[in-house]
Each structure stands twice: as C-alpha cells, then as structure tokens.
Scaffold this motif. Structure first.
Motif, PDB file in Angstrom:
ATOM      1  N   TRP A 170       0.833  -1.206   0.000  1.00 50.25           N
ATOM      2  CA  TRP A 170       0.000   0.000   0.000  1.00 50.25           C
ATOM      3  C   TRP A 170       0.870   1.259   0.000  1.00 50.25           C
ATOM      4  CZ3 TRP A 170      -2.970  -2.384   4.674  1.00 50.25           C
ATOM      5  CH2 TRP A 170      -3.824  -3.403   4.199  1.00 50.25           C
ATOM      6  N   SER A 171       1.960   1.228   0.757  1.00 57.90           N
ATOM      7  CA  SER A 171       2.847   2.393   0.816  1.00 57.90           C
ATOM      8  C   SER A 171       3.509   2.651  -0.539  1.00 57.90           C
ATOM      9  CB  SER A 171       3.919   2.173   1.892  1.00 57.90           C
ATOM     10  OG  SER A 171       3.328   2.001   3.171  1.00 57.90           O
ATOM     11  N   ALA A 174       0.931   4.262  -2.743  1.00 58.70           N
ATOM     12  CA  ALA A 174       0.680   5.642  -2.313  1.00 58.70           C
ATOM     13  C   ALA A 174       1.818   6.562  -2.740  1.00 58.70           C
ATOM     14  CB  ALA A 174       0.498   5.689  -0.797  1.00 58.70           C
ATOM     15  N   THR A 179      -3.855   6.357  -4.591  1.00 56.46           N
ATOM     16  CA  THR A 179      -4.497   6.191  -3.298  1.00 56.46           C
ATOM     17  C   THR A 179      -5.847   5.502  -3.465  1.00 56.46           C
ATOM     18  OG1 THR A 179      -5.554   8.372  -3.439  1.00 56.46           O
ATOM     19  CG2 THR A 179      -3.350   8.273  -2.450  1.00 56.46           C
ATOM     20  N   THR A 182      -7.939   7.482  -6.100  1.00 58.81           N
ATOM     21  CA  THR A 182      -7.306   7.988  -7.327  1.00 58.81           C
ATOM     22  C   THR A 182      -8.007   7.476  -8.574  1.00 58.81           C
ATOM     23  OG1 THR A 182      -5.168   8.126  -6.206  1.00 58.81           O
ATOM     24  CG2 THR A 182      -5.150   8.181  -8.609  1.00 58.81           C
ATOM     25  N   SER A 186      -7.349   1.413  -8.467  1.00 55.38           N
ATOM     26  CA  SER A 186      -6.683   1.526  -7.170  1.00 55.38           C
ATOM     27  C   SER A 186      -7.687   1.418  -6.024  1.00 55.38           C
ATOM     28  CB  SER A 186      -5.916   2.848  -7.079  1.00 55.38           C
ATOM     29  OG  SER A 186      -6.802   3.956  -7.121  1.00 55.38           O
ATOM     30  N   TYR A 190      -7.174  -1.452  -3.030  1.00 55.28           N
ATOM     31  CA  TYR A 190      -7.149  -1.187  -1.589  1.00 55.28           C
ATOM     32  C   TYR A 190      -8.318  -1.884  -0.887  1.00 55.28           C
ATOM     33  CZ  TYR A 190      -3.492   2.392  -1.940  1.00 55.28           C
ATOM     34  OH  TYR A 190      -2.301   3.058  -2.141  1.00 55.28           O
TER      35      TYR A 190
END
Length: 252
Positions: A170-171, A174, A179, A182, A186, A190
């Motif tokens: 996830w990082s 991002a 995100t 976005t 995406s 997530y």
C-alpha cells in the motif's frame, strides 16, 4: 436362586480405569486417526468428542459461507466497474478503468501465506497424533502441546509478516500517487486487500486464542477443537487470497 446380571462389553470397558494402557471410553482422544468406538455412543445424552468437533466445524463453515458471498459480491463489483466510463466534451466514451501494476512484494506475501498454511496444518496434525495424545492420558506430560506450540507461533509470525508486506504494498502505491480514491482500479485494489487483511487479523487473534488454549485448557478434546477450527479458518483465508491474487494480477 439369586438374580444374575450380564454385563455388556461396553459396560465392562466403561469401568476400565485406563491403567492397562487404554483410557476410559468417555475420555479417548478425538479425530486425526483415532478410533471412533465411543464418539457416537453416549446413552446419557452427553455430546461426544466427534459430535462437538462436527458442530464447531459446521459453525465455521456457515460463517465462511457468509464471507464467501461477501467476496463474490466484491468481485462482481470489480468486473462491473471495469466497464465504467464517461463521455468527454467530444462525446467520446472514455473508460475510467486504468491498468494498475501490482507491487512485486505481493508475490512474496503469497508465498509467506502459503507457508503459514503448512505450519498451521503441522500444528493441527500434532494435536491429533494418537500416540502423543495417549501419552498424555497415561500421565507422561503433554508431548502433543510441546510439538504443536512452535508451529502455531510460526504461523502467527508468518501471518504478521504477510500483513506487514501488505502495508508495504500500500505504501508503494501511495508513493506513486495511487491512493484509495485515485482511480477505480486503485480503489478496488485497496478495498480487496484491506478486506482480506481484516479477516487475516481475525485469524491471527484466533491463533492467539488457540495458543493460549494449548496451555490453559485441561481437556484434550477442547484443545483439539480450538486449534482445529482456527486452522481451518486460516486455510480458508489462504484459499480466498489465492483467488483474489489471481483476480488482481490477471484481470486488470
């Protein structure tokens, strides 16, 4: 003439104190290669070890069936949104779905989760190993617990490592500007991975409870049931992840 009473084999065996290398009928080990002589033979109305194990497994299956329906609905929405789009100023249809490159660490995470399914299965089988359980009945300690506990701990560690890997994925997304809001792609990445992650957190909590049960519960049958249910839940989460991982990698 004095009255005589005949004793059935079951009555004779039930009065056996277990000194001769065999525990009383009502206290025999459950499952995993053990005999089922007494599992369904409870005239007093009490539930035998086999019935209890079956009931707990059935309850887990019902809960997992609800999870399966939820994930199917999530996957259906995933495919529906792939066709979503809008018309631009020139009335050209523009798709809102943009391909997403899956972070490579997800491959490592998948291998870690598969390995954790192996460790939890080894722990489960140790608890149902007939020889080890019989040694406990004979007062020779708890060999099954000693052998199963390290594998349970390893499963908790691998599950935590999987969640850490998900956080890294996830990082990475991002940092690329992708995100939760976005793009449609995406958004579902997530949503799907976070939902599975929450279920895995519950699995780790269940493993922690099972680990505590190994040392706190006195009845062998109850220790077996707790670990067995936690193991099958963990296996189900592994199967769900494989399905979701294929979805994210092949249907972008």
């Amino acid at each position: 003439m004095p009255a005589t009473f005949s004793r059935t084999p079951t009555d004779i065996e039930r009065k056996d104190t277990g000194i001769g290398g065999k525990p009383p009928v009502d206290r025999r080990p459950t499952g995993g290669g053990g005999g089922d002589d007494n599992w369904d033979n409870h005239p007093s109305g009490r539930r035998g070890p086999r019935e209890l194990l079956t009931r707990y497994r059935l309850g887990l299956s019902c809960a997992l069936a609800g999870d399966l329906i939820f994930f199917i609905a999530l996957v259906s929405a995933f495919f529906v949104h792939q066709t979503a789009g809008h018309f631009d100023l020139r009335e050209n249809y523009v798709s809102d779905w943009h391909p997403l490159t899956i972070p490579p660490i997800l491959w490592i995470n998948t291998a870690v989760l598969l390995l954790s399914s192996l460790t939890i299965e080894i722990a489960r089988r140790h608890l149902f190993h007939e020889v080890d359980v019989m040694e406990e009945w004979l007062g020779l300690g708890r060999p099954a617990v000693r052998r199963a506990a390290p594998w349970l701990i390893a499963t908790v560690a691998l599950g935590s490592l999987f969640l850490a890997g998900q956080w890294i994925a996830w990082s990475q997304l991002a940092s690329e500007g992708l995100t939760f809001t976005t793009t449609q792609n995406s958004h579902f990445f997530y949503l799907i991975t976070a939902t599975h992650g929450i279920h895995l957190v519950l699995g780790i909590l269940a493993l922690g409870i099972a680990l505590c049960a190994l040392f706190l519960l006195r009845r062998v049958q109850m220790r077996q049931i707790v670990v067995d249910v936690a193991a099958w839940y963990w296996h189900a989460m592994g199967i769900f992840w494989i399905f979701l991982f294929v979805l994210l990698t092949c249907f972008q």
